[in-house]
Design a protein around this motif. Sequence first.
Motif, PDB file in Angstrom:
ATOM      1  N   GLU A 121      -6.010  -2.340  -2.266  1.00  0.00           N
ATOM      2  CA  GLU A 121      -5.532  -3.658  -2.344  1.00  0.00           C
ATOM      3  C   GLU A 121      -4.062  -3.767  -1.848  1.00  0.00           C
ATOM      4  O   GLU A 121      -3.661  -4.632  -0.977  1.00  0.00           O
ATOM      5  CB  GLU A 121      -5.635  -4.329  -3.859  1.00  0.00           C
ATOM      6  CG  GLU A 121      -6.886  -4.552  -4.286  1.00  0.00           C
ATOM      7  CD  GLU A 121      -7.692  -5.607  -3.371  1.00  0.00           C
ATOM      8  OE1 GLU A 121      -7.161  -6.824  -3.482  1.00  0.00           O
ATOM      9  OE2 GLU A 121      -8.743  -5.236  -2.781  1.00  0.00           O
ATOM     10  N   LEU A 122      -3.059  -2.745  -2.235  1.00  0.00           N
ATOM     11  CA  LEU A 122      -1.816  -2.471  -1.794  1.00  0.00           C
ATOM     12  C   LEU A 122      -2.046  -2.267  -0.211  1.00  0.00           C
ATOM     13  O   LEU A 122      -0.931  -2.920   0.378  1.00  0.00           O
ATOM     14  CB  LEU A 122      -1.021  -1.572  -2.278  1.00  0.00           C
ATOM     15  CG  LEU A 122      -0.763  -1.980  -3.935  1.00  0.00           C
ATOM     16  CD1 LEU A 122       0.062  -0.685  -4.516  1.00  0.00           C
ATOM     17  CD2 LEU A 122       0.057  -2.974  -3.942  1.00  0.00           C
ATOM     18  N   ASN A 123      -2.946  -1.821   0.473  1.00  0.00           N
ATOM     19  CA  ASN A 123      -2.998  -1.449   1.743  1.00  0.00           C
ATOM     20  C   ASN A 123      -3.508  -2.621   2.432  1.00  0.00           C
ATOM     21  O   ASN A 123      -3.517  -2.709   3.823  1.00  0.00           O
ATOM     22  CB  ASN A 123      -3.925  -0.319   2.035  1.00  0.00           C
ATOM     23  CG  ASN A 123      -3.317   0.579   3.010  1.00  0.00           C
ATOM     24  OD1 ASN A 123      -2.073   0.699   3.487  1.00  0.00           O
ATOM     25  ND2 ASN A 123      -4.228   1.267   3.931  1.00  0.00           N
ATOM     26  N   ALA A 124      -4.157  -3.760   1.734  1.00  0.00           N
ATOM     27  CA  ALA A 124      -4.412  -4.940   2.531  1.00  0.00           C
ATOM     28  C   ALA A 124      -3.290  -5.760   3.211  1.00  0.00           C
ATOM     29  O   ALA A 124      -2.219  -5.347   2.695  1.00  0.00           O
ATOM     30  CB  ALA A 124      -5.327  -5.579   1.557  1.00  0.00           C
ATOM     31  N   LYS A 125      -3.758  -6.493   3.899  1.00  0.00           N
ATOM     32  CA  LYS A 125      -2.546  -7.205   4.693  1.00  0.00           C
ATOM     33  C   LYS A 125      -1.522  -8.194   3.958  1.00  0.00           C
ATOM     34  O   LYS A 125      -0.615  -7.978   4.114  1.00  0.00           O
ATOM     35  CB  LYS A 125      -3.422  -8.228   5.618  1.00  0.00           C
ATOM     36  CG  LYS A 125      -2.260  -9.159   6.521  1.00  0.00           C
ATOM     37  CD  LYS A 125      -3.082  -9.939   7.445  1.00  0.00           C
ATOM     38  CE  LYS A 125      -2.021 -10.689   8.382  1.00  0.00           C
ATOM     39  NZ  LYS A 125      -2.604 -11.819   9.654  1.00  0.00           N
ATOM     40  N   GLU A 155       6.797  -0.593  -0.706  1.00  0.00           N
ATOM     41  CA  GLU A 155       6.824  -1.766  -1.823  1.00  0.00           C
ATOM     42  C   GLU A 155       6.708  -1.346  -3.167  1.00  0.00           C
ATOM     43  O   GLU A 155       7.133  -1.663  -4.135  1.00  0.00           O
ATOM     44  CB  GLU A 155       5.797  -2.746  -1.354  1.00  0.00           C
ATOM     45  CG  GLU A 155       6.391  -3.641  -0.182  1.00  0.00           C
ATOM     46  CD  GLU A 155       5.513  -4.825  -0.029  1.00  0.00           C
ATOM     47  OE1 GLU A 155       4.882  -5.258  -0.836  1.00  0.00           O
ATOM     48  OE2 GLU A 155       5.357  -5.216   1.238  1.00  0.00           O
ATOM     49  N   ASN A 156       5.719  -0.077  -3.409  1.00  0.00           N
ATOM     50  CA  ASN A 156       5.329   0.532  -4.580  1.00  0.00           C
ATOM     51  C   ASN A 156       6.727   1.038  -5.152  1.00  0.00           C
ATOM     52  O   ASN A 156       6.898   0.935  -6.537  1.00  0.00           O
ATOM     53  CB  ASN A 156       4.444   1.266  -4.561  1.00  0.00           C
ATOM     54  CG  ASN A 156       3.757   1.609  -5.815  1.00  0.00           C
ATOM     55  OD1 ASN A 156       2.204   1.093  -6.017  1.00  0.00           O
ATOM     56  ND2 ASN A 156       4.196   2.211  -6.908  1.00  0.00           N
ATOM     57  N   PHE A 157       7.359   1.621  -4.204  1.00  0.00           N
ATOM     58  CA  PHE A 157       8.519   2.325  -4.694  1.00  0.00           C
ATOM     59  C   PHE A 157       9.753   1.163  -5.158  1.00  0.00           C
ATOM     60  O   PHE A 157      10.454   1.437  -6.302  1.00  0.00           O
ATOM     61  CB  PHE A 157       9.368   3.201  -3.448  1.00  0.00           C
ATOM     62  CG  PHE A 157      10.856   3.168  -3.823  1.00  0.00           C
ATOM     63  CD1 PHE A 157      11.168   4.297  -4.650  1.00  0.00           C
ATOM     64  CD2 PHE A 157      11.601   2.375  -3.200  1.00  0.00           C
ATOM     65  CE1 PHE A 157      12.516   4.304  -4.943  1.00  0.00           C
ATOM     66  CE2 PHE A 157      13.099   2.627  -3.370  1.00  0.00           C
ATOM     67  CZ  PHE A 157      13.830   3.541  -4.356  1.00  0.00           C
ATOM     68  N   LYS A 160      11.474  -3.700   4.239  1.00  0.00           N
ATOM     69  CA  LYS A 160      11.020  -3.457   5.612  1.00  0.00           C
ATOM     70  C   LYS A 160      10.843  -1.824   6.033  1.00  0.00           C
ATOM     71  O   LYS A 160      11.732  -1.297   5.818  1.00  0.00           O
ATOM     72  CB  LYS A 160      12.084  -3.860   6.617  1.00  0.00           C
ATOM     73  CG  LYS A 160      12.227  -5.332   6.731  1.00  0.00           C
ATOM     74  CD  LYS A 160      10.963  -6.311   6.949  1.00  0.00           C
ATOM     75  CE  LYS A 160      11.154  -7.703   6.961  1.00  0.00           C
ATOM     76  NZ  LYS A 160      10.062  -8.770   7.526  1.00  0.00           N
ATOM     77  N   SER A 161       9.722  -1.540   6.506  1.00  0.00           N
ATOM     78  CA  SER A 161       9.342  -0.045   6.804  1.00  0.00           C
ATOM     79  C   SER A 161       9.615   0.278   8.191  1.00  0.00           C
ATOM     80  O   SER A 161       9.592   1.298   8.519  1.00  0.00           O
ATOM     81  CB  SER A 161       8.029   0.257   6.212  1.00  0.00           C
ATOM     82  OG  SER A 161       7.026  -0.531   7.004  1.00  0.00           O
ATOM     83  N   GLY A 162       9.594  -1.055   8.758  1.00  0.00           N
ATOM     84  CA  GLY A 162       9.756  -0.576  10.406  1.00  0.00           C
ATOM     85  C   GLY A 162      11.296  -0.797  11.087  1.00  0.00           C
ATOM     86  O   GLY A 162      12.280  -1.152  10.053  1.00  0.00           O
ATOM     87  N   LYS A 163      11.340  -0.751  12.358  1.00  0.00           N
ATOM     88  CA  LYS A 163      12.636  -0.978  13.169  1.00  0.00           C
ATOM     89  C   LYS A 163      13.100  -2.399  13.055  1.00  0.00           C
ATOM     90  O   LYS A 163      14.481  -2.679  12.881  1.00  0.00           O
ATOM     91  CB  LYS A 163      12.455  -0.420  14.553  1.00  0.00           C
ATOM     92  CG  LYS A 163      11.972   0.988  14.612  1.00  0.00           C
ATOM     93  CD  LYS A 163      13.243   1.985  13.830  1.00  0.00           C
ATOM     94  CE  LYS A 163      12.529   3.400  13.845  1.00  0.00           C
ATOM     95  NZ  LYS A 163      13.452   4.254  12.975  1.00  0.00           N
TER      96      LYS A 163
END
Length: 388
Positions: A187-191, A280-282, A321-324
């Motif tokens: 579920e966490l990996n869902a959009k 986000e879990n962190f 944000k995990s991206g650039k």
Amino acid sequence: MIFITNAKDILVRLSAYTTETLEKGETLVLLDEIQECPEALTAMKFLVEEGSYRYIMSGSLLGVEMKDLRSAPVGYIDIWEMYPLDLEEFFGAVGVSDIVMKHIKESWDEMKPVDEVVHGKLMSIFRLFLIVGGMPAAVQKYLETNNLQSVMEVQKSILRLYQVDIAKYDPNNKLYIREIFNLIPPELNAKNKRFILKNLNENIKFSRYENSFIWLKDAGVALPTFSVEAPTAPLALSRLRNLFKLFQNDVGLLAATYADGIQLRILDDDPDINFGAIYENFVAQELHCHGFDLYYFNSKRQGEVDFVVEKSGFALPIEVKSGKAYQRHNALSNIMADQTYNIREAYVLSEANLKVAGRIKYMPIYMLMFVVKDNPTDIFMKVDLPIM
């Protein structure tokens, strides 16, 4: 079952199980796995009243088990909830020096960038934390072996024990609870990361599953994050009961549920990995450890903000944000522009170094360890009654 009605009986039995001399005023007695003997917790008032020794009781799932006590010793015990290690504690465990910790704390206090070399090293250790997590047994295994495969074996053992606890302590609802618990990673990996009940049963109503969600929360193995109608304090007043995300209690346990080999890819900062769920879990875990209630905001008109917490009496939005492209955050910009929300500041957590742009603070994600609740201040009030 043997009922104990006075302190003398308990102390005689304690002395029978130890070769150490119990010294009045000096001995500290630790009673572990106290949930296996709830009558001992009930009888604690006799020991406290007797006053010879100090006592610590510990155990798992006490948030569930203590609800069914025959007679809770109110006024005789203080309750402390224990969490997995947070990031600052993990930094200390793996040997990050006091000098480095002082430097990044000064950067936080003064809102200035961290030294780039230090920043890069801390991001590497942060990624290690995503794998190892904060469960004491997993951290200890890492410190002893530096072997991430051995760490993952410990984590999977913990997850198996959770399944045993579910079956043991809530036999009536164990199938529901197990289904929900096993659905957290996908579920966490869902959009949208929101927990979708139809993935459990197409026709099920939330009311039927509500107790199972409450059990997981009270047992400390899952962290619900509820949607709010508006990002304004007090957030609890606009909480939507049946709209929520569900996070693992430990990010290392979450990583252990994903495919084998992901550990090295996380360490290497593999650009093909979607870090969103793990990051986000962190954040959920860290905020929870720091005493915050967890919320998020989502509206069709303004978009979704990952987290909203209450700090200093105001709502504090937090984007992860995990991206650039960490400076692109339409939903956050929308609610910051809405004057009805009266938002004073917001945080954007990413892999980038610290900078401030207006009311938005862009921070390296490891700086979340400095986001803590304000210490309560003393409130004095003296009633001055006139002589009647």
